[in-house]
Design a protein around this motif. Structure first.
Motif, PDB file in Angstrom:
ATOM      1  N   ASN A   1      18.719  -6.084   7.117  1.00 57.89           N
ATOM      2  CA  ASN A   1      17.545  -6.322   6.331  1.00 57.89           C
ATOM      3  C   ASN A   1      17.292  -5.325   4.989  1.00 57.89           C
ATOM      4  OD1 ASN A   1      17.273  -8.643   7.816  1.00 57.89           O
ATOM      5  ND2 ASN A   1      15.746  -7.752   8.912  1.00 57.89           N
ATOM      6  N   ASP A   2      17.513  -3.892   5.375  1.00 55.48           N
ATOM      7  CA  ASP A   2      17.250  -2.828   4.589  1.00 55.48           C
ATOM      8  C   ASP A   2      18.271  -3.082   3.533  1.00 55.48           C
ATOM      9  OD1 ASP A   2      15.087  -2.186   6.089  1.00 55.48           O
ATOM     10  OD2 ASP A   2      15.882  -0.533   7.253  1.00 55.48           O
ATOM     11  N   ALA A   3      19.554  -3.381   4.003  1.00 50.08           N
ATOM     12  CA  ALA A   3      20.808  -3.319   2.718  1.00 50.08           C
ATOM     13  C   ALA A   3      20.645  -4.528   1.977  1.00 50.08           C
ATOM     14  CB  ALA A   3      21.965  -3.562   3.753  1.00 50.08           C
ATOM     15  N   GLY A   4      19.934  -5.474   1.989  1.00 47.73           N
ATOM     16  CA  GLY A   4      19.507  -6.448   0.647  1.00 47.73           C
ATOM     17  C   GLY A   4      19.681  -7.803   1.277  1.00 47.73           C
TER      18      GLY A   4
ATOM     19  N   LEU B   1      27.624   0.279   6.121  1.00 44.56           N
ATOM     20  CA  LEU B   1      26.430   0.445   6.675  1.00 44.56           C
ATOM     21  C   LEU B   1      26.228   0.931   8.087  1.00 44.56           C
ATOM     22  CD1 LEU B   1      25.041  -2.961   5.477  1.00 44.56           C
ATOM     23  CD2 LEU B   1      24.674  -0.726   4.401  1.00 44.56           C
TER      24      LEU B   1
ATOM     25  N   LYS C   1      21.787  -9.893   4.812  1.00 49.19           N
ATOM     26  CA  LYS C   1      20.779 -10.538   5.780  1.00 49.19           C
ATOM     27  C   LYS C   1      21.193 -11.927   6.422  1.00 49.19           C
ATOM     28  CE  LYS C   1      16.460  -9.101   3.759  1.00 49.19           C
ATOM     29  NZ  LYS C   1      14.976  -9.657   3.071  1.00 49.19           N
TER      30      LYS C   1
ATOM     31  N   THR D   1      17.775  -4.850  11.679  1.00 47.01           N
ATOM     32  CA  THR D   1      16.820  -3.912  10.616  1.00 47.01           C
ATOM     33  C   THR D   1      17.790  -3.216   9.605  1.00 47.01           C
ATOM     34  OG1 THR D   1      15.277  -3.433  12.277  1.00 47.01           O
ATOM     35  CG2 THR D   1      15.301  -2.025  10.481  1.00 47.01           C
ATOM     36  N   MET D   2      18.988  -2.935   9.946  1.00 44.65           N
ATOM     37  CA  MET D   2      19.943  -2.305   8.970  1.00 44.65           C
ATOM     38  C   MET D   2      20.304  -3.326   8.126  1.00 44.65           C
ATOM     39  SD  MET D   2      23.910  -1.197   9.733  1.00 44.65           S
ATOM     40  CE  MET D   2      24.492  -2.964  10.208  1.00 44.65           C
TER      41      MET D   2
END
Length: 203
Positions: free
Chosen positions: A158-161, A133, A165, A155-156
């Motif tokens: 959170n966007d990954a799933g 990531l 998180k 943010t990275m």
């Protein structure tokens, strides 16, 4: 009548004289042009011969140079029956017998584990998935991570799933800063602190 005849004869004489003078001038100009053309041709022929001589000299110089190059190549070329040098042995991606990197040796001595420079997985909380990531957003070295805001890392994740998180990137930049500075001892102390089991709370 005699006056008119004399006048006509005078004009005839003048015309003949003018014709003779004009013809002489034309022949003179033509002769000069022919002489100039002949001189020019002789000059061109001389220049051509001079250039031919230079070409001959250059060709002999080039031939001599090629001969010397061939002699040098034959001197340094290995014999046809010589055994080829064995290829260096490798263990994985590491050459056996290759000089060790002093930085990685020092890091391994302090941290107690092999270390690859700029390997993000050395940082507590980063595994192979999170490392990919980070690479995806341009973070490839310890210095890159040290200069990255925690909010961007969050943010990275959170966007990954949902699975990513749960990671806490709060201390990642600080760890990366110590690694980039090659402060192995401080990083080891921080790593031990972050990985130490927390005391069970009592009520």
């Amino acid at each position: 009548m005699p006056y008119t005849l004399a006048k006509m004869l005078l004009w005839i004489v003048l015309a003949v004289g003018l014709g003779i003078i004009t013809g002489w001038l034309l022949r003179n100009v033509t002769a000069r042009r022919q002489i100039a053309r002949a001189r020019s041709q002789r000059g061109d022929n001389g220049e051509v011969e001079r250039l031919r001589g230079r070409i001959t000299t250059l060709e002999s110089t080039i031939a001599e140079r090629d001969r010397r190059i061939a002699d040098l190549e034959s001197d340094v070329a290995p014999p046809a029956d010589a055994d080829p040098e064995p290829a260096p042995e490798t263990a994985g991606d590491v050459l056996i017998g290759a000089p060790a990197d002093p930085e990685t040796e020092q890091a391994e001595a302090v941290l107690g584990t092999p270390v690859t420079i700029d390997d993000l997985k050395v940082i507590v909380g980063i595994g192979p998935t999170v490392e990919e990531l980070c690479h995806g957003i341009g973070i490839r070295t310890w210095a890159d991570l040290a200069s990255t805001e925690v909010s961007l890392l969050q943010t990275m994740l959170n966007d990954a799933g949902a699975r990513s998180k749960t990671n806490d990137p709060t201390m990642w930049p600080h760890q990366a800063e110590l690694l980039a500075a090659r402060d192995w001892a401080s990083f080891a102390a921080l790593r031990d602190e972050l990985t130490a089991p927390s005391d069970a709370s009592t009520s």
